[in-house]
Design an enzyme around this catalytic site. Sequence first.
Site, PDB file in Angstrom:
ATOM      1  N   TYR A 128       7.714 -59.815 -50.494  1.00  0.00           N
ATOM      2  CA  TYR A 128       8.613 -60.932 -50.180  1.00  0.00           C
ATOM      3  C   TYR A 128       9.544 -60.513 -49.056  1.00  0.00           C
ATOM      4  O   TYR A 128      10.296 -59.546 -49.179  1.00  0.00           O
ATOM      5  CB  TYR A 128       9.431 -61.354 -51.402  1.00  0.00           C
ATOM      6  CG  TYR A 128      10.214 -62.627 -51.133  1.00  0.00           C
ATOM      7  CD1 TYR A 128       9.658 -63.862 -51.424  1.00  0.00           C
ATOM      8  CD2 TYR A 128      11.467 -62.584 -50.537  1.00  0.00           C
ATOM      9  CE1 TYR A 128      10.347 -65.038 -51.144  1.00  0.00           C
ATOM     10  CE2 TYR A 128      12.166 -63.751 -50.250  1.00  0.00           C
ATOM     11  CZ  TYR A 128      11.600 -64.972 -50.551  1.00  0.00           C
ATOM     12  OH  TYR A 128      12.283 -66.130 -50.253  1.00  0.00           O
ATOM     13  N   GLN A 190       9.435 -70.225 -55.725  1.00  0.00           N
ATOM     14  CA  GLN A 190       8.061 -70.731 -55.712  1.00  0.00           C
ATOM     15  C   GLN A 190       7.101 -69.739 -55.054  1.00  0.00           C
ATOM     16  O   GLN A 190       5.927 -69.670 -55.416  1.00  0.00           O
ATOM     17  CB  GLN A 190       7.974 -72.097 -55.022  1.00  0.00           C
ATOM     18  CG  GLN A 190       8.349 -72.136 -53.565  1.00  0.00           C
ATOM     19  CD  GLN A 190       9.833 -72.405 -53.348  1.00  0.00           C
ATOM     20  OE1 GLN A 190      10.655 -72.134 -54.213  1.00  0.00           O
ATOM     21  NE2 GLN A 190      10.171 -72.950 -52.192  1.00  0.00           N
ATOM     22  N   SER A 243      22.666 -58.553 -50.702  1.00  0.00           N
ATOM     23  CA  SER A 243      22.991 -57.225 -50.186  1.00  0.00           C
ATOM     24  C   SER A 243      24.375 -56.739 -50.592  1.00  0.00           C
ATOM     25  O   SER A 243      25.285 -57.531 -50.880  1.00  0.00           O
ATOM     26  CB  SER A 243      22.878 -57.241 -48.660  1.00  0.00           C
ATOM     27  OG  SER A 243      22.870 -55.936 -48.149  1.00  0.00           O
ATOM     28  N   GLN A 265      27.328 -56.452 -43.219  1.00  0.00           N
ATOM     29  CA  GLN A 265      26.710 -56.816 -44.491  1.00  0.00           C
ATOM     30  C   GLN A 265      27.130 -58.206 -44.934  1.00  0.00           C
ATOM     31  O   GLN A 265      26.330 -58.960 -45.478  1.00  0.00           O
ATOM     32  CB  GLN A 265      27.079 -55.803 -45.572  1.00  0.00           C
ATOM     33  CG  GLN A 265      26.345 -54.487 -45.472  1.00  0.00           C
ATOM     34  CD  GLN A 265      24.838 -54.667 -45.493  1.00  0.00           C
ATOM     35  OE1 GLN A 265      24.162 -54.479 -44.487  1.00  0.00           O
ATOM     36  NE2 GLN A 265      24.295 -55.052 -46.621  1.00  0.00           N
ATOM     37  N   HIS A 268      25.074 -61.333 -43.959  1.00  0.00           N
ATOM     38  CA  HIS A 268      23.742 -61.537 -44.537  1.00  0.00           C
ATOM     39  C   HIS A 268      23.666 -62.833 -45.333  1.00  0.00           C
ATOM     40  O   HIS A 268      22.745 -63.635 -45.170  1.00  0.00           O
ATOM     41  CB  HIS A 268      23.391 -60.383 -45.482  1.00  0.00           C
ATOM     42  CG  HIS A 268      22.543 -59.320 -44.864  1.00  0.00           C
ATOM     43  ND1 HIS A 268      21.306 -59.568 -44.345  1.00  0.00           N
ATOM     44  CD2 HIS A 268      22.756 -58.000 -44.706  1.00  0.00           C
ATOM     45  CE1 HIS A 268      20.795 -58.446 -43.876  1.00  0.00           C
ATOM     46  NE2 HIS A 268      21.649 -57.485 -44.083  1.00  0.00           N
ATOM     47  N   GLU A 332      24.062 -50.570 -53.172  1.00  0.00           N
ATOM     48  CA  GLU A 332      22.810 -50.577 -52.418  1.00  0.00           C
ATOM     49  C   GLU A 332      22.956 -49.675 -51.190  1.00  0.00           C
ATOM     50  O   GLU A 332      22.114 -48.822 -50.917  1.00  0.00           O
ATOM     51  CB  GLU A 332      22.485 -52.003 -51.991  1.00  0.00           C
ATOM     52  CG  GLU A 332      21.212 -52.117 -51.151  1.00  0.00           C
ATOM     53  CD  GLU A 332      21.054 -53.492 -50.546  1.00  0.00           C
ATOM     54  OE1 GLU A 332      19.905 -53.831 -50.203  1.00  0.00           O
ATOM     55  OE2 GLU A 332      22.048 -54.220 -50.383  1.00  0.00           O
ATOM     56  N   ASP A 366      18.927 -50.027 -41.305  1.00  0.00           N
ATOM     57  CA  ASP A 366      18.351 -51.345 -41.515  1.00  0.00           C
ATOM     58  C   ASP A 366      17.119 -51.580 -40.653  1.00  0.00           C
ATOM     59  O   ASP A 366      16.217 -52.319 -41.045  1.00  0.00           O
ATOM     60  CB  ASP A 366      19.386 -52.425 -41.185  1.00  0.00           C
ATOM     61  CG  ASP A 366      20.125 -52.916 -42.416  1.00  0.00           C
ATOM     62  OD1 ASP A 366      19.774 -52.490 -43.527  1.00  0.00           O
ATOM     63  OD2 ASP A 366      21.054 -53.720 -42.259  1.00  0.00           O
ATOM     64  N   GLU A 420       1.949 -34.991 -88.569  1.00  0.00           N
ATOM     65  CA  GLU A 420       2.272 -36.397 -88.329  1.00  0.00           C
ATOM     66  C   GLU A 420       1.427 -37.337 -89.176  1.00  0.00           C
ATOM     67  O   GLU A 420       1.530 -38.550 -89.053  1.00  0.00           O
ATOM     68  CB  GLU A 420       2.092 -36.732 -86.840  1.00  0.00           C
ATOM     69  CG  GLU A 420       3.136 -36.056 -85.940  1.00  0.00           C
ATOM     70  CD  GLU A 420       3.073 -36.539 -84.513  1.00  0.00           C
ATOM     71  OE1 GLU A 420       2.058 -37.166 -84.130  1.00  0.00           O
ATOM     72  OE2 GLU A 420       4.042 -36.298 -83.771  1.00  0.00           O
ATOM     73  N   HIS A 425      -7.030 -37.337 -85.659  1.00  0.00           N
ATOM     74  CA  HIS A 425      -6.645 -36.540 -84.487  1.00  0.00           C
ATOM     75  C   HIS A 425      -6.930 -35.062 -84.749  1.00  0.00           C
ATOM     76  O   HIS A 425      -7.479 -34.359 -83.902  1.00  0.00           O
ATOM     77  CB  HIS A 425      -5.139 -36.722 -84.194  1.00  0.00           C
ATOM     78  CG  HIS A 425      -4.792 -37.974 -83.460  1.00  0.00           C
ATOM     79  ND1 HIS A 425      -4.968 -39.211 -83.992  1.00  0.00           N
ATOM     80  CD2 HIS A 425      -4.249 -38.147 -82.225  1.00  0.00           C
ATOM     81  CE1 HIS A 425      -4.559 -40.115 -83.129  1.00  0.00           C
ATOM     82  NE2 HIS A 425      -4.110 -39.499 -82.040  1.00  0.00           N
TER      83      HIS A 425
END
Length: 435
Positions: A128, A190, A243, A265, A268, A332, A366, A420, A425
């Site tokens: 994305y 979407q 951001s 920043q 943004h 971030e 960036d 166990e 096993h």
Amino acid sequence: MRRIDWSSLDAAGRKAALARPARRGDPALVKGVRAILKDVQTRGGAAVTEWSLKLDGAAPRRIAITPEAEAAARAALPPSATRALRIAAENVRIFHEATRPEDSPWVETTPGVRSRLAWRPIGSAGLYVPGGTAPLFSSLLMLAIPAAVAGVKRRVAVTPPPRDGEAHPAMIVAAAEAGLDALWLIGGAQAIAALTFGATFEDGEIEPVDKLFGPGNAWVAEAKKQASALPGGPAVDMPAGPSELMVVADRHADPEIVAADLISQAEHDVDAQVLLVSDSRGLIEAALAEVERQLETLPRADIARASLAQGRVLRVRDLAEACDVANAYGPEHLSLQTVDAEALLPRIEAAGAVFVGRWAAETLGDYAAGPSHVLPTDGAARTLGGICTASFLTWMSVQTVSEAGAAQLAPAAARLARMEGLEAHARAADLRAAS
């Protein structure tokens, strides 16, 4: 930006001072995302198209990255722009090739018993790339190139349609630099739904992907969160929402640079969060005055002001306390603008990316330094790192055992299995010891 004296706060006050913007958890937003995902799961491409027309004013489109499309896009850009894109792409590729995990050496824990870690690329990745008010072609490079270096066979890139309905030439050139064969103009929740469930359109099909990657607004971040919680849903890279930047500055910092970084920043997104942490009242006053001065000529001043309105200025006792604040917030981006910034680095435990010293502009990271700028937000940096080649890989342990190794290790394994209560096993181990 709201001024806060950190040292005077109790635990509740400190938690409130570092809180993310409330809209990120807005119940209406959560409900809206759920409705979109459910609709796309039921009706596929038709639902994606309807939501795209409703929210973005444009139907989904597939842009084929052909040699002709690339040539036209390059011709539409000044040579300096295409050179900059090439430099950025090469630096991202160089860094991620150099940091790609390799299969570990064999480790012999018992004579004849050897193990190693083997790395493999995931099958498919949904990438994305934020867009809308600004085409973030840099994010395309920061996602698609590490995926290619990792060896991901199917990379599906989606980005919101621009207002004029046409892909920005720089986005097409970036896609070509990353070796993509197509770019889908779909945005928002979407788009995440299409990557999650798959969708068929008139000009092509998006098949479901194994893992979702990329930053986005609050809707995209919530859609990734909900998609990953579905039975059989895709994995996600990290919370990568609006951001964040925290600047730690002392009295030696340049107020003009501090202000410029904060504003970079803030422009943004109105949901972006910026914080200034300093032990110097003088630096705080000078930096805030610079912020106002620089905003006067900023094209995206309205967006930046809305973001800065929910920003914070935290005055601390000293730089050690500033590092504690940074670790509690887990930004971030973290910019260390102090007289000996590198000396603070060992104290930093939680940040997506750290920019050390006045010359290490977050803007360089960036766009062109090399590491991916797709980083964890909302405090996830306390437990997660940003995108790297390993983000697109899985690892598996591989074990080989000789007959002698099995005879030596099986009795201990069988004993533990019986402790166990797992007799089958134990018997499987016994058979190796007895052969």
